[in-house]
Design a protein around this motif. Structure first.
Motif, PDB file in Angstrom:
ATOM      1  N   ALA A 134     -43.801  36.260 -36.503  1.00  0.00           N
ATOM      2  CA  ALA A 134     -44.957  37.135 -36.318  1.00  0.00           C
ATOM      3  C   ALA A 134     -44.627  38.255 -35.339  1.00  0.00           C
ATOM      4  N   GLY A 135     -43.390  38.262 -34.820  1.00  0.00           N
ATOM      5  CA  GLY A 135     -42.978  39.325 -33.909  1.00  0.00           C
ATOM      6  C   GLY A 135     -43.017  38.918 -32.453  1.00  0.00           C
ATOM      7  N   LYS A 136     -43.151  37.612 -32.209  1.00  0.00           N
ATOM      8  CA  LYS A 136     -43.164  37.099 -30.852  1.00  0.00           C
ATOM      9  C   LYS A 136     -42.625  35.673 -30.896  1.00  0.00           C
ATOM     10  N   ARG A 137     -41.821  35.305 -29.928  1.00  0.00           N
ATOM     11  CA  ARG A 137     -41.313  33.931 -29.897  1.00  0.00           C
ATOM     12  C   ARG A 137     -42.487  32.967 -29.839  1.00  0.00           C
ATOM     13  N   GLY A 138     -42.374  31.889 -30.619  1.00  0.00           N
ATOM     14  CA  GLY A 138     -43.440  30.891 -30.644  1.00  0.00           C
ATOM     15  C   GLY A 138     -44.579  31.233 -31.587  1.00  0.00           C
ATOM     16  N   MET A 139     -44.410  32.293 -32.364  1.00  0.00           N
ATOM     17  CA  MET A 139     -45.437  32.672 -33.343  1.00  0.00           C
ATOM     18  C   MET A 139     -44.780  32.988 -34.691  1.00  0.00           C
ATOM     19  N   GLN A 140     -45.286  32.330 -35.718  1.00  0.00           N
ATOM     20  CA  GLN A 140     -44.810  32.560 -37.078  1.00  0.00           C
ATOM     21  C   GLN A 140     -46.025  32.852 -37.940  1.00  0.00           C
ATOM     22  N   LEU A 141     -45.808  33.529 -39.054  1.00  0.00           N
ATOM     23  CA  LEU A 141     -46.913  33.716 -39.982  1.00  0.00           C
ATOM     24  C   LEU A 141     -46.457  33.416 -41.394  1.00  0.00           C
ATOM     25  N   ALA A 142     -47.377  32.811 -42.142  1.00  0.00           N
ATOM     26  CA  ALA A 142     -47.121  32.458 -43.537  1.00  0.00           C
ATOM     27  C   ALA A 142     -47.874  33.448 -44.410  1.00  0.00           C
ATOM     28  N   LEU A 143     -47.174  33.954 -45.422  1.00  0.00           N
ATOM     29  CA  LEU A 143     -47.811  34.890 -46.338  1.00  0.00           C
ATOM     30  C   LEU A 143     -47.098  34.854 -47.682  1.00  0.00           C
ATOM     31  N   ASN A 144     -47.725  35.489 -48.653  1.00  0.00           N
ATOM     32  CA  ASN A 144     -47.131  35.561 -49.982  1.00  0.00           C
ATOM     33  C   ASN A 144     -45.926  36.504 -49.922  1.00  0.00           C
ATOM     34  N   PRO A 145     -44.759  36.081 -50.452  1.00  0.00           N
ATOM     35  CA  PRO A 145     -43.565  36.931 -50.377  1.00  0.00           C
ATOM     36  C   PRO A 145     -43.716  38.284 -51.076  1.00  0.00           C
ATOM     37  N   LYS A 146     -44.504  38.335 -52.133  1.00  0.00           N
ATOM     38  CA  LYS A 146     -44.708  39.619 -52.825  1.00  0.00           C
ATOM     39  C   LYS A 146     -45.488  40.583 -51.931  1.00  0.00           C
ATOM     40  N   GLU A 147     -46.410  40.043 -51.134  1.00  0.00           N
ATOM     41  CA  GLU A 147     -47.163  40.893 -50.209  1.00  0.00           C
ATOM     42  C   GLU A 147     -46.277  41.324 -49.042  1.00  0.00           C
ATOM     43  N   LEU A 148     -45.365  40.431 -48.624  1.00  0.00           N
ATOM     44  CA  LEU A 148     -44.384  40.807 -47.597  1.00  0.00           C
ATOM     45  C   LEU A 148     -43.531  41.964 -48.118  1.00  0.00           C
ATOM     46  N   ALA A 149     -43.093  41.854 -49.361  1.00  0.00           N
ATOM     47  CA  ALA A 149     -42.274  42.917 -49.970  1.00  0.00           C
ATOM     48  C   ALA A 149     -43.061  44.224 -50.050  1.00  0.00           C
ATOM     49  N   LEU A 150     -44.332  44.120 -50.352  1.00  0.00           N
ATOM     50  CA  LEU A 150     -45.185  45.303 -50.458  1.00  0.00           C
ATOM     51  C   LEU A 150     -45.291  46.025 -49.109  1.00  0.00           C
ATOM     52  N   VAL A 151     -45.580  45.271 -48.054  1.00  0.00           N
ATOM     53  CA  VAL A 151     -45.809  45.874 -46.736  1.00  0.00           C
ATOM     54  C   VAL A 151     -44.511  46.367 -46.089  1.00  0.00           C
ATOM     55  N   THR A 152     -43.360  45.787 -46.476  1.00  0.00           N
ATOM     56  CA  THR A 152     -42.076  46.216 -45.902  1.00  0.00           C
ATOM     57  C   THR A 152     -41.278  47.090 -46.876  1.00  0.00           C
ATOM     58  N   LYS A 153     -41.839  47.313 -48.059  1.00  0.00           N
ATOM     59  CA  LYS A 153     -41.167  48.062 -49.137  1.00  0.00           C
ATOM     60  C   LYS A 153     -39.807  47.431 -49.471  1.00  0.00           C
ATOM     61  N   ALA A 154     -39.793  46.107 -49.463  1.00  0.00           N
ATOM     62  CA  ALA A 154     -38.556  45.346 -49.676  1.00  0.00           C
ATOM     63  C   ALA A 154     -38.268  45.136 -51.159  1.00  0.00           C
ATOM     64  N   ARG A 155     -36.992  44.812 -51.425  1.00  0.00           N
ATOM     65  CA  ARG A 155     -36.547  44.416 -52.762  1.00  0.00           C
ATOM     66  C   ARG A 155     -36.087  42.968 -52.706  1.00  0.00           C
ATOM     67  N   PHE A 156     -36.339  42.224 -53.781  1.00  0.00           N
ATOM     68  CA  PHE A 156     -35.842  40.859 -53.897  1.00  0.00           C
ATOM     69  C   PHE A 156     -34.449  40.912 -54.525  1.00  0.00           C
ATOM     70  N   VAL A 157     -33.458  40.383 -53.810  1.00  0.00           N
ATOM     71  CA  VAL A 157     -32.062  40.449 -54.272  1.00  0.00           C
ATOM     72  C   VAL A 157     -31.331  39.160 -53.895  1.00  0.00           C
ATOM     73  N   ALA A 158     -30.196  38.913 -54.557  1.00  0.00           N
ATOM     74  CA  ALA A 158     -29.368  37.744 -54.233  1.00  0.00           C
ATOM     75  C   ALA A 158     -28.441  38.115 -53.079  1.00  0.00           C
ATOM     76  N   ILE A 159     -28.757  37.602 -51.874  1.00  0.00           N
ATOM     77  CA  ILE A 159     -27.996  37.987 -50.680  1.00  0.00           C
ATOM     78  C   ILE A 159     -27.631  36.800 -49.798  1.00  0.00           C
ATOM     79  N   HIS A 160     -27.549  35.607 -50.386  1.00  0.00           N
ATOM     80  CA  HIS A 160     -27.256  34.435 -49.564  1.00  0.00           C
ATOM     81  C   HIS A 160     -26.158  33.581 -50.165  1.00  0.00           C
ATOM     82  N   HIS A 161     -25.545  32.760 -49.300  1.00  0.00           N
ATOM     83  CA  HIS A 161     -24.521  31.794 -49.730  1.00  0.00           C
ATOM     84  C   HIS A 161     -25.225  30.513 -50.092  1.00  0.00           C
TER      85      HIS A 161
END
Length: 161
Positions: A134-161
């Motif tokens: 959530a932008g602070k240690r000890g705070m997390q937020l749960a949200l829909n990943p598509k909405e996260l992508a919308l607000v950050t203008k992100a793309r879903f890609v294969a980037i992990h091992h």
């Protein structure tokens, strides 16, 4: 659910502004336990549900943000390829706060100083909900990943091992 008054972070304010639903989690943290596995244990959830925010630097594009599941490792070569770089390296930790406005263990993909190119692990697209800082240690937020992508203008890609 919105965050309690007084505990709102910049990320929460942005989500509120965009009318994006999220669930806030707060927990006690320590300098020794700020990795995804420790956070998952504190919240009583699977490590794979926690998405870590990793800040990198591309040789052509500059700063890039990657969100990958806590149990996975970022594939720098794959990130370089999808972002139009030849090479991508992790941003030196000492530059994190100056670059993003966030500190280690409290770096959210939402609400950085600038909107950097953001990439989310492809498999997140299939989830109903993921958990990010959530932008602070000890705070997390749960949200829909598509909405996260919308607000950050992100793309879903294969980037992990």
């Amino acid at each position: 659910m919105k965050a309690k008054k007084g505990t709102k972070t910049n990320a929460c304010r942005i989500l509120d502004q965009e009318n994006i639903q999220y669930q806030m989690y707060e927990f006690p943290w320590s300098e020794d336990h700020i990795d995804a596995k420790s956070v998952a244990e504190k919240l009583g959830i699977a490590t794979d549900s926690i998405y870590k925010t990793l800040v990198t630097v591309g040789d052509k594009t500059g700063i890039l943000v990657a969100c990958i599941s806590g149990g996975m490792e970022l594939d720098l070569k794959a990130l370089a390829k999808v972002s139009g770089n030849k090479k991508v390296e992790m941003l030196p930790m000492k530059e994190l706060e100056k670059t993003t406005g966030y500190i280690r263990g409290g770096c959210s993909p939402i609400g950085m100083k600038k909107l950097f190119p953001t990439f989310i692990q492809k498999s997140a697209e299939l989830e109903d909900e993921i958990i990010v800082s959530a932008g602070k240690r000890g705070m997390q937020l749960a949200l829909n990943p598509k909405e996260l992508a919308l607000v950050t203008k992100a793309r879903f890609v294969a980037i992990h091992h």
